[in-house]
Design a protein around this motif. Structure first.
Motif, mmCIF file in Angstrom:
data_model
loop_
_atom_site.group_PDB
_atom_site.id
_atom_site.type_symbol
_atom_site.label_atom_id
_atom_site.label_comp_id
_atom_site.label_asym_id
_atom_site.label_seq_id
_atom_site.Cartn_x
_atom_site.Cartn_y
_atom_site.Cartn_z
ATOM 1 N N ILE A 41 112.016 8.662 -59.533
ATOM 2 C CA ILE A 41 111.761 7.220 -59.429
ATOM 3 C C ILE A 41 112.851 6.469 -60.180
ATOM 4 N N ASP A 42 113.398 5.451 -59.552
ATOM 5 C CA ASP A 42 114.419 4.610 -60.160
ATOM 6 C C ASP A 42 113.775 3.785 -61.279
ATOM 7 N N PRO A 43 114.129 4.048 -62.544
ATOM 8 C CA PRO A 43 113.475 3.339 -63.638
ATOM 9 C C PRO A 43 113.758 1.839 -63.653
ATOM 10 N N GLU A 44 114.929 1.428 -63.177
ATOM 11 C CA GLU A 44 115.216 -0.014 -63.138
ATOM 12 C C GLU A 44 114.287 -0.713 -62.151
ATOM 13 N N ASP A 45 114.025 -0.069 -61.020
ATOM 14 C CA ASP A 45 113.080 -0.640 -60.065
ATOM 15 C C ASP A 45 111.666 -0.621 -60.642
ATOM 16 N N TYR A 49 107.594 -3.631 -62.010
ATOM 17 C CA TYR A 49 106.150 -3.532 -61.797
ATOM 18 C C TYR A 49 105.372 -3.621 -63.112
ATOM 19 N N GLY A 50 106.074 -3.803 -64.216
ATOM 20 C CA GLY A 50 105.391 -3.972 -65.493
ATOM 21 C C GLY A 50 104.985 -2.683 -66.185
ATOM 22 N N VAL A 51 105.495 -1.540 -65.710
ATOM 23 C CA VAL A 51 105.203 -0.279 -66.400
ATOM 24 C C VAL A 51 105.982 -0.267 -67.720
ATOM 25 N N LEU A 76 118.061 14.477 -59.510
ATOM 26 C CA LEU A 76 117.151 14.094 -58.429
ATOM 27 C C LEU A 76 117.584 12.770 -57.801
ATOM 28 N N PRO A 77 117.558 12.662 -56.483
ATOM 29 C CA PRO A 77 117.744 11.338 -55.882
ATOM 30 C C PRO A 77 116.590 10.437 -56.344
ATOM 31 N N LYS A 78 116.890 9.180 -56.646
ATOM 32 C CA LYS A 78 115.864 8.247 -57.128
ATOM 33 C C LYS A 78 115.530 7.249 -56.020
ATOM 34 N N VAL A 79 114.251 6.985 -55.870
ATOM 35 C CA VAL A 79 113.803 5.966 -54.919
ATOM 36 C C VAL A 79 113.017 4.918 -55.691
ATOM 37 N N ASP A 80 112.761 3.791 -55.051
ATOM 38 C CA ASP A 80 111.987 2.766 -55.735
ATOM 39 C C ASP A 80 110.545 3.252 -55.931
ATOM 40 N N MET A 81 109.865 2.673 -56.911
ATOM 41 C CA MET A 81 108.545 3.159 -57.282
ATOM 42 C C MET A 81 107.544 3.066 -56.129
ATOM 43 N N PHE A 82 107.599 1.963 -55.381
ATOM 44 C CA PHE A 82 106.689 1.812 -54.244
ATOM 45 C C PHE A 82 106.884 2.954 -53.251
#
Length: 169
Positions: A41-45, A49-51, A76-82
């Motif tokens: 998961i991309d941490p910047e994205d 979401y307020g995590v 790992l490839p990172k994707v947005d959290m959603f």
């Protein structure tokens, strides 16, 4: 035979709203691991979401003993959290409805709670009904006579999930 899911969430925090940075999971039938899921998961994205990020957890991740896990996560490839959460929910749902057993996480107040909080923050439904949540840590603590053998990289979400599922079986 019911198909169960064991997941492991790697985070940059420890509270209910901890930032998830990877989700690893395996499907198992009581005898074998039959499928795996792993996403970064991309941490910047995720921040949008307020995590929450915890400084102590970040220091823990920076320690030398986590080098292998950190390198694996970075690769790992990172994707947005959603997308990560939605992809995970779709992967869980691919199990035929009548065959889905429980969703297992390590800790009654950790993996499943953090996953549920992240789903809420992203506006997504949790992948299973509340009564299908199970706590692997509780079982592990009550069955100390069964040897736990870790496979793969410790703190790699998918390797931890596989190790936990094999121990539970």
């Amino acid at each position: 035979m019911a198909i169960h899911v064991m997941h492991d969430i790697e985070t940059w925090g420890v509270g209910n709203k901890a930032m998830p940075v990877s989700i690893g999971a395996v499907k198992f039938d009581g005898n074998d691991i039959i499928d795996k899921f792993h996403v970064g998961i991309d941490p910047e994205d995720a921040q949008r979401y307020g995590v929450e990020i915890d400084a102590g957890t970040m220091l823990w991740w920076m320690s030398e003993e986590r080098d292998a896990a950190r390198k694996e996560w970075l690769a790992l490839p990172k994707v947005d959290m959603f997308a990560a959460l939605d992809g995970y929910a779709m992967w869980v749902a691919e199990t035929p409805t009548g065959e889905l057993g429980s969703l297992w996480g390590n800790g009654a107040t950790f993996d499943n709670v953090i996953l549920r909080s992240a789903c809420d923050a992203a506006g997504l439904d949790y992948p299973v009904k509340f009564f299908k949540d199970e706590c692997y840590r509780t079982v592990k603590n009550r069955c100390k006579d069964v040897e736990f053998v870790h496979i793969g990289t410790h703190h790699s979400a998918v390797d931890d999930a596989a190790s936990q599922a094999l121990h539970l079986m």
